[in-house]
Write a protein that holds these residues in place. Structure first.
Motif, PDB file in Angstrom:
ATOM      1  N   THR A 100       0.839  -1.198   0.000  1.00 40.00           N
ATOM      2  CA  THR A 100       0.000   0.000   0.000  1.00 40.00           C
ATOM      3  C   THR A 100       0.869   1.241   0.000  1.00 40.00           C
ATOM      4  O   THR A 100       2.049   1.200   0.320  1.00 40.00           O
ATOM      5  CB  THR A 100      -0.956   0.004   1.214  1.00 40.00           C
ATOM      6  OG1 THR A 100      -1.943   1.004   1.028  1.00 40.00           O
ATOM      7  CG2 THR A 100      -0.218   0.309   2.502  1.00 40.00           C
ATOM      8  N   GLY A 101       0.270   2.341  -0.334  1.00 40.44           N
ATOM      9  CA  GLY A 101       0.942   3.627  -0.221  1.00 40.44           C
ATOM     10  C   GLY A 101       1.935   3.948  -1.315  1.00 40.44           C
ATOM     11  O   GLY A 101       2.298   3.111  -2.132  1.00 40.44           O
ATOM     12  N   ASP A 102       2.351   5.188  -1.314  1.00 42.94           N
ATOM     13  CA  ASP A 102       3.381   5.698  -2.207  1.00 42.94           C
ATOM     14  C   ASP A 102       4.658   5.753  -1.388  1.00 42.94           C
ATOM     15  O   ASP A 102       4.693   6.403  -0.345  1.00 42.94           O
ATOM     16  CB  ASP A 102       2.975   7.093  -2.703  1.00 42.94           C
ATOM     17  CG  ASP A 102       4.032   7.714  -3.579  1.00 42.94           C
ATOM     18  OD1 ASP A 102       4.501   7.032  -4.513  1.00 42.94           O
ATOM     19  OD2 ASP A 102       4.407   8.870  -3.329  1.00 42.94           O
ATOM     20  N   ARG A 103       5.716   5.074  -1.841  1.00 46.51           N
ATOM     21  CA  ARG A 103       6.949   4.948  -1.051  1.00 46.51           C
ATOM     22  C   ARG A 103       8.124   5.608  -1.738  1.00 46.51           C
ATOM     23  O   ARG A 103       8.216   5.614  -2.960  1.00 46.51           O
ATOM     24  CB  ARG A 103       7.254   3.478  -0.788  1.00 46.51           C
ATOM     25  CG  ARG A 103       6.183   2.810   0.060  1.00 46.51           C
ATOM     26  CD  ARG A 103       6.431   1.315   0.173  1.00 46.51           C
ATOM     27  NE  ARG A 103       5.328   0.680   0.866  1.00 46.51           N
ATOM     28  CZ  ARG A 103       5.452  -0.014   1.987  1.00 46.51           C
ATOM     29  NH1 ARG A 103       6.625  -0.177   2.543  1.00 46.51           N
ATOM     30  NH2 ARG A 103       4.408  -0.553   2.560  1.00 46.51           N
ATOM     31  N   TRP A 104       9.045   6.124  -0.916  1.00 46.33           N
ATOM     32  CA  TRP A 104      10.297   6.699  -1.405  1.00 46.33           C
ATOM     33  C   TRP A 104      11.322   6.637  -0.288  1.00 46.33           C
ATOM     34  O   TRP A 104      10.983   6.364   0.852  1.00 46.33           O
ATOM     35  CB  TRP A 104      10.113   8.137  -1.899  1.00 46.33           C
ATOM     36  CG  TRP A 104       9.830   9.132  -0.817  1.00 46.33           C
ATOM     37  CD1 TRP A 104      10.732   9.944  -0.193  1.00 46.33           C
ATOM     38  CD2 TRP A 104       8.569   9.435  -0.214  1.00 46.33           C
ATOM     39  NE1 TRP A 104      10.110  10.728   0.758  1.00 46.33           N
ATOM     40  CE2 TRP A 104       8.786  10.432   0.759  1.00 46.33           C
ATOM     41  CE3 TRP A 104       7.269   8.962  -0.397  1.00 46.33           C
ATOM     42  CZ2 TRP A 104       7.753  10.963   1.535  1.00 46.33           C
ATOM     43  CZ3 TRP A 104       6.258   9.490   0.374  1.00 46.33           C
ATOM     44  CH2 TRP A 104       6.512  10.474   1.326  1.00 46.33           C
ATOM     45  N   THR A 105      12.592   6.840  -0.646  1.00 46.58           N
ATOM     46  CA  THR A 105      13.650   6.813   0.356  1.00 46.58           C
ATOM     47  C   THR A 105      14.362   8.154   0.409  1.00 46.58           C
ATOM     48  O   THR A 105      14.389   8.908  -0.570  1.00 46.58           O
ATOM     49  CB  THR A 105      14.696   5.711   0.066  1.00 46.58           C
ATOM     50  OG1 THR A 105      15.268   5.929  -1.220  1.00 46.58           O
ATOM     51  CG2 THR A 105      14.069   4.331   0.129  1.00 46.58           C
ATOM     52  N   VAL A 106      14.940   8.446   1.584  1.00 44.23           N
ATOM     53  CA  VAL A 106      15.706   9.669   1.818  1.00 44.23           C
ATOM     54  C   VAL A 106      17.004   9.268   2.510  1.00 44.23           C
ATOM     55  O   VAL A 106      16.985   8.490   3.473  1.00 44.23           O
ATOM     56  CB  VAL A 106      14.911  10.657   2.715  1.00 44.23           C
ATOM     57  CG1 VAL A 106      15.742  11.877   3.046  1.00 44.23           C
ATOM     58  CG2 VAL A 106      13.605  11.053   2.050  1.00 44.23           C
ATOM     59  N   ARG A 107      18.112   9.779   2.022  1.00 45.19           N
ATOM     60  CA  ARG A 107      19.417   9.488   2.642  1.00 45.19           C
ATOM     61  C   ARG A 107      19.512  10.112   4.033  1.00 45.19           C
ATOM     62  O   ARG A 107      18.967  11.174   4.289  1.00 45.19           O
ATOM     63  CB  ARG A 107      20.552  10.049   1.800  1.00 45.19           C
ATOM     64  CG  ARG A 107      20.931   9.180   0.656  1.00 45.19           C
ATOM     65  CD  ARG A 107      22.226   9.689   0.038  1.00 45.19           C
ATOM     66  NE  ARG A 107      22.488   8.971  -1.164  1.00 45.19           N
ATOM     67  CZ  ARG A 107      23.344   7.966  -1.245  1.00 45.19           C
ATOM     68  NH1 ARG A 107      24.034   7.590  -0.196  1.00 45.19           N
ATOM     69  NH2 ARG A 107      23.515   7.328  -2.378  1.00 45.19           N
ATOM     70  N   ILE A 108      20.237   9.435   4.895  1.00 43.05           N
ATOM     71  CA  ILE A 108      20.494   9.938   6.240  1.00 43.05           C
ATOM     72  C   ILE A 108      21.808  10.712   6.182  1.00 43.05           C
ATOM     73  O   ILE A 108      22.888  10.120   6.144  1.00 43.05           O
ATOM     74  CB  ILE A 108      20.608   8.803   7.270  1.00 43.05           C
ATOM     75  CG1 ILE A 108      19.327   7.969   7.284  1.00 43.05           C
ATOM     76  CG2 ILE A 108      20.901   9.359   8.651  1.00 43.05           C
ATOM     77  CD1 ILE A 108      19.409   6.731   8.142  1.00 43.05           C
ATOM     78  N   GLY A 109      21.717  12.026   6.116  1.00 38.83           N
ATOM     79  CA  GLY A 109      22.907  12.866   6.086  1.00 38.83           C
ATOM     80  C   GLY A 109      23.849  12.500   4.964  1.00 38.83           C
ATOM     81  O   GLY A 109      23.437  12.310   3.817  1.00 38.83           O
ATOM     82  N   ASP A 110      25.136  12.371   5.298  1.00 34.73           N
ATOM     83  CA  ASP A 110      26.170  12.034   4.310  1.00 34.73           C
ATOM     84  C   ASP A 110      26.439  10.539   4.228  1.00 34.73           C
ATOM     85  O   ASP A 110      27.407  10.124   3.592  1.00 34.73           O
ATOM     86  CB  ASP A 110      27.475  12.777   4.644  1.00 34.73           C
ATOM     87  CG  ASP A 110      27.318  14.283   4.519  1.00 34.73           C
ATOM     88  OD1 ASP A 110      26.458  14.719   3.719  1.00 34.73           O
ATOM     89  OD2 ASP A 110      28.046  15.013   5.211  1.00 34.73           O
ATOM     90  N   THR A 111      25.628   9.726   4.862  1.00 36.72           N
ATOM     91  CA  THR A 111      25.843   8.280   4.861  1.00 36.72           C
ATOM     92  C   THR A 111      25.203   7.653   3.622  1.00 36.72           C
ATOM     93  O   THR A 111      24.497   8.319   2.871  1.00 36.72           O
ATOM     94  CB  THR A 111      25.237   7.620   6.117  1.00 36.72           C
ATOM     95  OG1 THR A 111      23.809   7.679   6.022  1.00 36.72           O
ATOM     96  CG2 THR A 111      25.687   8.317   7.388  1.00 36.72           C
TER      97      THR A 111
END
Length: 140
Positions: A100-111
């Motif tokens: 379900t849902g619309d998914r995406w990812t976001v980087r954690i800082g410079d990692t």
């Protein structure tokens, strides 16, 4: 039925749900959920390979409510609150459907680590996690 109070480490929860700007906010009757981050290593100190972490992330059924749209948990015709009230609030942990849902990812800082977010409809919430959100596992 009463909700159980289960003690779990705030540090472990912060590690599993790091503070990251999702870059979006829910509109209408939608909910923004941050999915639990996959473990990097076991309690024994053994590091998990990327393939294992990817599998754990794909099978992850738990998320944390980050934001709720202004029309969530309201009757669509009158905008009155649902008779049973809101099913969840910001900060609650949810059991979410896998597809379900619309998914995406976001980087954690410079990692190289990434946090997964999803926006889902309010009526798609299937359960509020009342125990330790770090111990919920999916069965495949």
């Amino acid at each position: 039925m009463t909700e159980s109070t289960v003690a779990f480490s705030d540090a472990d929860v912060r590690e599993a749900f790091p503070v990251v700007d999702p870059g979006a906010k829910p509109l209408g009757a939608r909910i923004l959920v941050q999915m639990r981050l996959a473990k990097k290593k076991l309690s024994s100190g053994i590091y998990l390979p990327p393939e294992t972490r990817d599998t754990e992330r794909a099978q992850n059924p738990v998320g944390k409510v980050v934001a709720i749209g202004p029309l969530a948990f309201k009757k669509r015709d009158s905008m009155e609150p649902w008779p049973e009230g809101s099913w969840c609030e910001v900060g609650d942990f949810l059991r979410v459907p896998k597809w379900t849902g619309d998914r995406w990812t976001v980087r954690i800082g410079d990692t190289e680590d990434e946090v997964e977010f999803m926006i889902m409809n309010d009526h798609e919430v299937i359960a509020k996690v009342t125990g330790n959100p770090l111990e919920v596992k999916a069965f495949v």
